[in-house]
Design a protein around this motif. Structure first.
Motif, PDB file in Angstrom:
ATOM      1  N   VAL A  16      -1.616  -2.989   4.513  1.00  0.00           N
ATOM      2  CA  VAL A  16      -2.626  -3.667   3.703  1.00  0.00           C
ATOM      3  C   VAL A  16      -3.727  -4.223   4.596  1.00  0.00           C
ATOM      4  N   ALA A  17      -3.369  -4.746   5.765  1.00  0.00           N
ATOM      5  CA  ALA A  17      -4.376  -5.266   6.691  1.00  0.00           C
ATOM      6  C   ALA A  17      -5.318  -4.155   7.148  1.00  0.00           C
ATOM      7  N   VAL A  18      -4.780  -2.963   7.379  1.00  0.00           N
ATOM      8  CA  VAL A  18      -5.616  -1.825   7.774  1.00  0.00           C
ATOM      9  C   VAL A  18      -6.566  -1.448   6.634  1.00  0.00           C
ATOM     10  N   LEU A  19      -6.070  -1.463   5.406  1.00  0.00           N
ATOM     11  CA  LEU A  19      -6.940  -1.176   4.263  1.00  0.00           C
ATOM     12  C   LEU A  19      -8.068  -2.204   4.181  1.00  0.00           C
ATOM     13  N   GLY A  22     -10.234  -1.685   7.584  1.00  0.00           N
ATOM     14  CA  GLY A  22     -10.764  -0.352   7.845  1.00  0.00           C
ATOM     15  C   GLY A  22     -10.706   0.050   9.300  1.00  0.00           C
ATOM     16  N   SER A  23      -9.798  -0.575  10.054  1.00  0.00           N
ATOM     17  CA  SER A  23      -9.765  -0.328  11.497  1.00  0.00           C
ATOM     18  C   SER A  23      -8.409  -0.703  12.063  1.00  0.00           C
ATOM     19  N   PHE A  24      -7.817   0.192  12.857  1.00  0.00           N
ATOM     20  CA  PHE A  24      -6.587  -0.141  13.584  1.00  0.00           C
ATOM     21  C   PHE A  24      -6.857  -1.209  14.645  1.00  0.00           C
ATOM     22  N   SER A  25      -7.973  -1.058  15.352  1.00  0.00           N
ATOM     23  CA  SER A  25      -8.244  -1.951  16.485  1.00  0.00           C
ATOM     24  C   SER A  25      -8.463  -3.393  16.034  1.00  0.00           C
ATOM     25  N   LEU A  54      -3.734   7.748   4.961  1.00  0.00           N
ATOM     26  CA  LEU A  54      -5.041   7.362   5.487  1.00  0.00           C
ATOM     27  C   LEU A  54      -5.790   8.574   6.008  1.00  0.00           C
ATOM     28  N   TYR A  55      -7.122   8.551   5.829  1.00  0.00           N
ATOM     29  CA  TYR A  55      -8.010   9.462   6.544  1.00  0.00           C
ATOM     30  C   TYR A  55      -8.436   8.744   7.818  1.00  0.00           C
ATOM     31  N   ARG A  56      -8.369   9.423   8.952  1.00  0.00           N
ATOM     32  CA  ARG A  56      -8.687   8.806  10.227  1.00  0.00           C
ATOM     33  C   ARG A  56      -9.862   9.520  10.876  1.00  0.00           C
ATOM     34  N   ASN A  57     -10.784   8.735  11.420  1.00  0.00           N
ATOM     35  CA  ASN A  57     -11.805   9.301  12.294  1.00  0.00           C
ATOM     36  C   ASN A  57     -11.973   8.366  13.481  1.00  0.00           C
ATOM     37  N   THR A  58     -12.941   8.635  14.321  1.00  0.00           N
ATOM     38  CA  THR A  58     -13.057   7.876  15.574  1.00  0.00           C
ATOM     39  C   THR A  58     -13.464   6.426  15.348  1.00  0.00           C
ATOM     40  N   ARG A  59     -14.092   6.125  14.213  1.00  0.00           N
ATOM     41  CA  ARG A  59     -14.599   4.773  14.004  1.00  0.00           C
ATOM     42  C   ARG A  59     -13.815   3.977  12.958  1.00  0.00           C
ATOM     43  N   THR A  60     -13.472   4.621  11.864  1.00  0.00           N
ATOM     44  CA  THR A  60     -12.826   3.888  10.782  1.00  0.00           C
ATOM     45  C   THR A  60     -11.672   4.692  10.207  1.00  0.00           C
ATOM     46  N   VAL A  61     -10.887   4.014   9.386  1.00  0.00           N
ATOM     47  CA  VAL A  61      -9.861   4.679   8.592  1.00  0.00           C
ATOM     48  C   VAL A  61     -10.099   4.301   7.142  1.00  0.00           C
ATOM     49  N   SER A  62      -9.750   5.196   6.238  1.00  0.00           N
ATOM     50  CA  SER A  62      -9.924   4.927   4.810  1.00  0.00           C
ATOM     51  C   SER A  62      -8.735   5.506   4.059  1.00  0.00           C
ATOM     52  N   GLY A  71      -1.335   0.874  -1.624  1.00  0.00           N
ATOM     53  CA  GLY A  71      -1.960  -0.418  -1.341  1.00  0.00           C
ATOM     54  C   GLY A  71      -1.904  -1.349  -2.538  1.00  0.00           C
ATOM     55  N   HIS A  72      -2.140  -0.798  -3.729  1.00  0.00           N
ATOM     56  CA  HIS A  72      -2.098  -1.610  -4.948  1.00  0.00           C
ATOM     57  C   HIS A  72      -0.718  -2.236  -5.136  1.00  0.00           C
ATOM     58  N   HIS A  73       0.326  -1.410  -4.999  1.00  0.00           N
ATOM     59  CA  HIS A  73       1.679  -1.929  -5.203  1.00  0.00           C
ATOM     60  C   HIS A  73       2.123  -2.809  -4.034  1.00  0.00           C
ATOM     61  N   ALA A  74       1.674  -2.478  -2.823  1.00  0.00           N
ATOM     62  CA  ALA A  74       2.052  -3.293  -1.664  1.00  0.00           C
ATOM     63  C   ALA A  74       1.507  -4.708  -1.800  1.00  0.00           C
ATOM     64  N   ARG A  75       0.280  -4.843  -2.295  1.00  0.00           N
ATOM     65  CA  ARG A  75      -0.295  -6.185  -2.475  1.00  0.00           C
ATOM     66  C   ARG A  75       0.541  -6.990  -3.477  1.00  0.00           C
ATOM     67  N   GLN A  76       0.989  -6.336  -4.547  1.00  0.00           N
ATOM     68  CA  GLN A  76       1.812  -7.033  -5.538  1.00  0.00           C
ATOM     69  C   GLN A  76       3.135  -7.486  -4.931  1.00  0.00           C
ATOM     70  N   VAL A  77       3.757  -6.604  -4.156  1.00  0.00           N
ATOM     71  CA  VAL A  77       5.043  -6.932  -3.528  1.00  0.00           C
ATOM     72  C   VAL A  77       4.877  -8.093  -2.556  1.00  0.00           C
ATOM     73  N   LEU A  78       3.845  -8.049  -1.728  1.00  0.00           N
ATOM     74  CA  LEU A  78       3.623  -9.106  -0.743  1.00  0.00           C
ATOM     75  C   LEU A  78       3.283 -10.431  -1.421  1.00  0.00           C
ATOM     76  N   ARG A  79       2.513 -10.362  -2.519  1.00  0.00           N
ATOM     77  CA  ARG A  79       2.184 -11.584  -3.250  1.00  0.00           C
ATOM     78  C   ARG A  79       3.439 -12.201  -3.865  1.00  0.00           C
ATOM     79  N   GLN A  80       4.314 -11.362  -4.424  1.00  0.00           N
ATOM     80  CA  GLN A  80       5.553 -11.871  -5.005  1.00  0.00           C
ATOM     81  C   GLN A  80       6.463 -12.457  -3.931  1.00  0.00           C
ATOM     82  N   LEU A  81       6.494 -11.827  -2.776  1.00  0.00           N
ATOM     83  CA  LEU A  81       7.304 -12.357  -1.670  1.00  0.00           C
ATOM     84  C   LEU A  81       6.773 -13.720  -1.231  1.00  0.00           C
TER      85      LEU A  81
END
Length: 310
Positions: A16-19, A22-25, A54-62, A71-81
């Motif tokens: 979720v943080a990557v989403l 938009g960046s691994f770094s 994820l789609y990966r390129n040299t600058r960003t990920v999407s 991502g939608h379901h992960a946010r719900q799970v993390l919010r419930q936790l």
């Protein structure tokens, strides 16, 4: 099912943080880990789910479509936790500390202030700061824990719970109606003295309808226009004309006969949209224990329907 062992709360939080970034770094910098570690976690998740996330390129990920869904379901799970962990931490705690409440002036006087003594008796460790203003307050910048607001909620950055619904009545004193007669239709109000509230947006219009028909607006006037609801209410009680106000404001006067409801076969409002009395707090997923205690207390005291409607 063993593949799904690669997916845990930590990996979901990193995903979720990557989403969000938009960046691994950037996530790596914030989490104090290497970008390659994050990349490896995502790859293991993709292998477990057998789909590209994820789609990966040299600058960003999407995100791919699968990534968006996860991502939608992960946010719900993390919010419930997060809510579950907070609930476990707070279940044995007593509400305490300073709670800063902001409320409209007249509503605060009528329906917040009278309950403060009992609130503080219920929660002796609680300290209350009540500020009353009709001005716009942004709780994210004005150090406010809880706002009581009346109207249409539109700010998606805030959470709210409904304390009640705002219902309006057209009313006048018995003396005025005996002197000037009782209007039979909204159109007849043009021959009456209508005491109209005038705020920063101008004089209010009154809207009437029967059953589920369309609202019909009326711009009316009388011997007094004011930007103060208490002044207009008192003027109506004194026999100067008719007012349209919410029941939380004129309920007492209706109950004790100082005002009489008129045109009860019509619905009346000052807005085309339904208005609520809401307890509003910043978007922190779940309010703190002290804020929840105040909201639950007010809900219990107001009741359903609210005591001023009965």
């Amino acid at each position: 099912m063993e593949d799904f062992n690669q997916i845990n709360f930590k990996s979901l939080r990193l995903f979720v943080a990557v989403l969000d970034q938009g960046s691994f770094s950037e996530v790596a910098r914030r989490e104090a880990i290497s970008p390659s570690t994050i990349s490896r976690v995502i790859k293991l998740m993709e292998q477990a789910l057998k789909t590209q996330l994820l789609y990966r390129n040299t600058r960003t990920v999407s995100p791919t479509e699968s990534g968006k869904l996860l991502g939608h379901h992960a946010r719900q799970v993390l919010r419930q936790l997060e809510e579950a962990m907070r609930g476990l931490q707070e279940q044995d705690q007593e509400p305490g500390g300073l709670v800063r409440i902001n409320a409209p002036v007249v509503f605060g006087q009528r329906h917040i202030a009278p309950w403060l003594h009992e609130l503080c008796q219920c929660y002796p460790k609680l300290n209350v700061e009540l500020m009353q203003t009709d001005d716009f307050i942004d709780p994210l910048h004005d150090a406010t824990d809880l706002l009581i607001r009346i109207g249409v909620m539109a700010d998606s950055s805030l959470q709210s719970r409904t304390l009640g619904h705002q219902h309006f009545k057209l009313a006048a004193s018995p003396a005025y109606l005996a002197r000037c007669g009782i209007p039979a239709t909204p159109a007849e109000l043009a021959q009456h003295s209508c005491l109209v509230f005038k705020g920063f947006a101008g004089a209010q219009r009154w809207f009437f309808r029967q059953s589920h028909t369309a609202w019909v607006p009326y711009s009316l006037q009388g011997v007094l226009t004011s930007n103060n609801a208490e002044t207009l209410t008192q003027a109506a009680i004194d026999g100067m004309g008719l007012v349209v106000f919410p029941t939380w404001l004129i309920g007492d006067a209706l109950h004790n006969g100082r005002l009489v409801s008129v045109l009860d076969e019509y619905q009346v409002s000052t807005s085309l949209e339904a208005q609520k009395i809401s307890a509003v707090y910043p978007n922190s997923k779940q309010p703190s224990i002290k804020v929840r205690a105040v909201i639950d207390f007010l809900l219990e005291k107001f009741g359903e329907p609210a005591y001023w409607e009965r």
